[in-house]
Design an enzyme around this catalytic site. Structure first.
Site, PDB file in Angstrom:
ATOM      1  CE  LYS A  15      -4.636  41.789  73.237  1.00 26.70           C
ATOM      2  NZ  LYS A  15      -5.961  42.367  72.944  1.00 26.70           N
ATOM      3  NE  ARG A  90      -7.612  38.633  78.046  1.00 33.74           N
ATOM      4  CZ  ARG A  90      -7.271  38.450  76.783  1.00 33.74           C
ATOM      5  NH1 ARG A  90      -6.146  37.857  76.467  1.00 33.74           N
ATOM      6  NH2 ARG A  90      -8.063  38.876  75.838  1.00 33.74           N
ATOM      7  NE  ARG A 124     -10.873  39.294  65.565  1.00 34.85           N
ATOM      8  CZ  ARG A 124     -10.390  39.559  66.755  1.00 34.85           C
ATOM      9  NH1 ARG A 124      -9.137  39.935  66.895  1.00 34.85           N
ATOM     10  NH2 ARG A 124     -11.147  39.448  67.820  1.00 34.85           N
ATOM     11  NE  ARG A 153     -11.310  35.550  68.408  1.00 37.22           N
ATOM     12  CZ  ARG A 153     -10.458  36.329  69.064  1.00 37.22           C
ATOM     13  NH1 ARG A 153      -9.346  36.733  68.484  1.00 37.22           N
ATOM     14  NH2 ARG A 153     -10.689  36.707  70.291  1.00 37.22           N
ATOM     15  NE  ARG A 164     -13.363  39.089  73.155  1.00 36.29           N
ATOM     16  CZ  ARG A 164     -13.199  39.184  71.840  1.00 36.29           C
ATOM     17  NH1 ARG A 164     -14.202  38.912  71.022  1.00 36.29           N
ATOM     18  NH2 ARG A 164     -12.033  39.540  71.349  1.00 36.29           N
TER      19      ARG A 164
HETATM   20  P1  AP5 Z   1      -6.434  42.248  66.286  1.00 38.19           P
HETATM   21  O1  AP5 Z   1      -5.004  42.489  65.967  1.00 38.19           O
HETATM   22  O2  AP5 Z   1      -6.991  40.910  65.981  1.00 38.19           O
HETATM   23  O3  AP5 Z   1      -6.744  42.689  67.803  1.00 38.19           O
HETATM   24  P2  AP5 Z   1      -6.388  42.015  69.171  1.00 38.19           P
HETATM   25  O4  AP5 Z   1      -5.940  43.077  70.087  1.00 38.19           O
HETATM   26  O5  AP5 Z   1      -5.503  40.828  68.972  1.00 38.19           O
HETATM   27  O6  AP5 Z   1      -7.860  41.580  69.603  1.00 38.19           O
HETATM   28  P3  AP5 Z   1      -8.394  40.203  70.170  1.00 38.19           P
HETATM   29  O7  AP5 Z   1      -9.903  40.263  70.000  1.00 38.19           O
HETATM   30  O8  AP5 Z   1      -7.686  39.026  69.591  1.00 38.19           O
HETATM   31  O9  AP5 Z   1      -8.043  40.348  71.653  1.00 38.19           O
HETATM   32  P4  AP5 Z   1      -8.613  39.634  72.820  1.00 38.19           P
HETATM   33  O10 AP5 Z   1      -7.685  40.090  73.831  1.00 38.19           O
HETATM   34  O11 AP5 Z   1     -10.050  39.873  73.117  1.00 38.19           O
HETATM   35  O12 AP5 Z   1      -8.630  38.087  72.379  1.00 38.19           O
HETATM   36  P5  AP5 Z   1      -7.666  36.869  72.693  1.00 38.19           P
HETATM   37  O13 AP5 Z   1      -7.594  36.021  71.516  1.00 38.19           O
HETATM   38  O14 AP5 Z   1      -6.414  37.358  73.307  1.00 38.19           O
HETATM   39  O15 AP5 Z   1      -7.298  43.361  65.517  1.00 38.19           O
HETATM   40  C1  AP5 Z   1      -8.716  43.382  65.606  1.00 38.19           C
HETATM   41  C2  AP5 Z   1      -9.308  43.813  64.249  1.00 38.19           C
HETATM   42  O16 AP5 Z   1      -8.957  45.174  64.009  1.00 38.19           O
HETATM   43  C3  AP5 Z   1      -8.769  43.029  63.049  1.00 38.19           C
HETATM   44  O17 AP5 Z   1      -9.798  42.863  62.106  1.00 38.19           O
HETATM   45  C4  AP5 Z   1      -7.642  43.916  62.482  1.00 38.19           C
HETATM   46  O18 AP5 Z   1      -7.477  43.742  61.105  1.00 38.19           O
HETATM   47  C5  AP5 Z   1      -8.149  45.317  62.829  1.00 38.19           C
HETATM   48  N1  AP5 Z   1      -7.090  46.257  63.154  1.00 38.19           N
HETATM   49  C6  AP5 Z   1      -5.948  46.004  63.872  1.00 38.19           C
HETATM   50  N2  AP5 Z   1      -5.205  47.129  63.988  1.00 38.19           N
HETATM   51  C7  AP5 Z   1      -5.904  48.123  63.355  1.00 38.19           C
HETATM   52  C8  AP5 Z   1      -5.656  49.512  63.135  1.00 38.19           C
HETATM   53  N3  AP5 Z   1      -4.542  50.119  63.596  1.00 38.19           N
HETATM   54  N4  AP5 Z   1      -6.584  50.230  62.436  1.00 38.19           N
HETATM   55  C9  AP5 Z   1      -7.718  49.614  61.967  1.00 38.19           C
HETATM   56  N5  AP5 Z   1      -8.001  48.296  62.128  1.00 38.19           N
HETATM   57  C10 AP5 Z   1      -7.097  47.565  62.822  1.00 38.19           C
HETATM   58  O19 AP5 Z   1      -8.494  36.133  73.836  1.00 38.19           O
HETATM   59  C11 AP5 Z   1      -9.706  35.471  73.546  1.00 38.19           C
HETATM   60  C12 AP5 Z   1     -10.263  34.846  74.812  1.00 38.19           C
HETATM   61  O20 AP5 Z   1      -9.369  33.845  75.314  1.00 38.19           O
HETATM   62  C13 AP5 Z   1     -10.473  35.813  75.990  1.00 38.19           C
HETATM   63  O21 AP5 Z   1     -11.693  36.503  75.928  1.00 38.19           O
HETATM   64  C14 AP5 Z   1     -10.418  34.828  77.174  1.00 38.19           C
HETATM   65  O22 AP5 Z   1     -11.633  34.140  77.313  1.00 38.19           O
HETATM   66  C15 AP5 Z   1      -9.345  33.830  76.736  1.00 38.19           C
HETATM   67  N6  AP5 Z   1      -8.001  34.249  77.198  1.00 38.19           N
HETATM   68  C16 AP5 Z   1      -6.948  34.635  76.426  1.00 38.19           C
HETATM   69  N7  AP5 Z   1      -5.895  34.991  77.178  1.00 38.19           N
HETATM   70  C17 AP5 Z   1      -6.290  34.841  78.467  1.00 38.19           C
HETATM   71  C18 AP5 Z   1      -5.667  35.077  79.715  1.00 38.19           C
HETATM   72  N8  AP5 Z   1      -4.412  35.567  79.793  1.00 38.19           N
HETATM   73  N9  AP5 Z   1      -6.369  34.826  80.843  1.00 38.19           N
HETATM   74  C19 AP5 Z   1      -7.622  34.336  80.787  1.00 38.19           C
HETATM   75  N10 AP5 Z   1      -8.292  34.109  79.649  1.00 38.19           N
HETATM   76  C20 AP5 Z   1      -7.633  34.355  78.490  1.00 38.19           C
HETATM   77 MG    MG Z   2      -5.669  38.753  69.240  1.00 39.38          MG
END
Ligand code: AP5
Ligand code: MG
Length: 206
Positions: A15, A90, A124, A153, A164
């Protein structure tokens, strides 16, 4: 018409990677609730202090905190001509709250095989200064292009990743059906290479 886009997908689906490209293409703000929480944690704000325990445990930050945060962010002037939400909503409660705030035009579901997610996340590395994100699979340098040392992270450790992914399956995956019923969902194959996924998203968003 303004583009009000949601990027839906499991942790590690890509994402954040795709959001940067979409936001640049349509000149709309990229709003990542995860990034906002991490910034608040770094700065030691009250929101950061509240969110830290949940995030480190791989749990969701409570809906009331997250909804209030997004509500106020979407009222900022740069959101007037559209926005891109990454990581929100979410839960069904968050999606229902968002429906009361704004009209969602498209939900892009980045669909990735479950067995790939854990490896992507644990590979990552991120830059604590500029927010750059890399994969050790494709980037072997231990420093960011801005010069700072890359780190993992805190919630990208294997045990937290399991939690997660479980939270995603229980609380977030049902949103695919929620938005399908509303007729705004498009799914893209997130298993492909980053540029291929970007092309597919550009095609569906027009
Ligand atoms: P990346 O693009 O970083 O993936 P992502 O989908 O953004 O993954 P996240 O881990 O950031 O998602 P998340 O939803 O768990 O975390 P968030 O920060 O939102 O890509 C991942 C890796 O793969 C990278 O190394 C990249 O280079 C590689 N990659 C990407 N595309 C690729 C491809 N096509 N092929 C190969 N490799 C690839 O949330 C963190 C925490 O915050 C949550 O756990 C929660 O506690 C809290 N939080 C956030 N939002 C909310 C909410 N709405 N409600 C409640 N709690 C929340
Ligand atoms: Mg992300």
């Amino acid at each position: 018409m303004s583009k009000n886009i949601i990027l839906l997908g499991a942790p590690g689906a890509g994402k954040g990677t795709q959001a940067i490209k979409i936001a640049e293409r349509y000149k709309i703000p990229h709003i990542s609730t995860g990034d906002i929480f991490r910034k608040n944690i770094r700065e030691g704000t009250p929101i950061g202090l509240k969110a830290k325990g949940y995030i480190d445990g791989g749990k969701l930050v409570p809906d009331e905190v997250t909804i209030a945060l997004v509500d106020s962010r979407l009222k900022e002037s740069d959101c007037a001509k559209g926005w891109l939400l990454d990581g929100f909503p979410r839960t069904t409660a968050q999606a229902e709250a968002l429906d009361k705030i704004a009209k969602v035009t498209t939900v892009v579901n980045v669909d990735v095989d479950l067995n790939k997610l854990s490896d992507r996340i644990t590979s990552r590395r991120v830059c604590p200064d500029c927010g750059g994100s890399y994969s050790t699979v494709t980037y072997s340098n231990s420093n960011c292009t801005c010069g700072s040392k890359l780190v993992q992270r805190d919630d990208d450790k294997e045990e937290t990743v399991k939690s997660r992914l479980q939270v995603y399956a229980n609380s977030t995956a049902p949103l695919i059906e929620y938005y399908k019923k509303k007729g705004v969902l498009v799914s893209v194959d997130g298993n492909k290479a980053i540029d291929e996924v970007a092309k597919e998203i550009a095609k569906v968003l027009g």
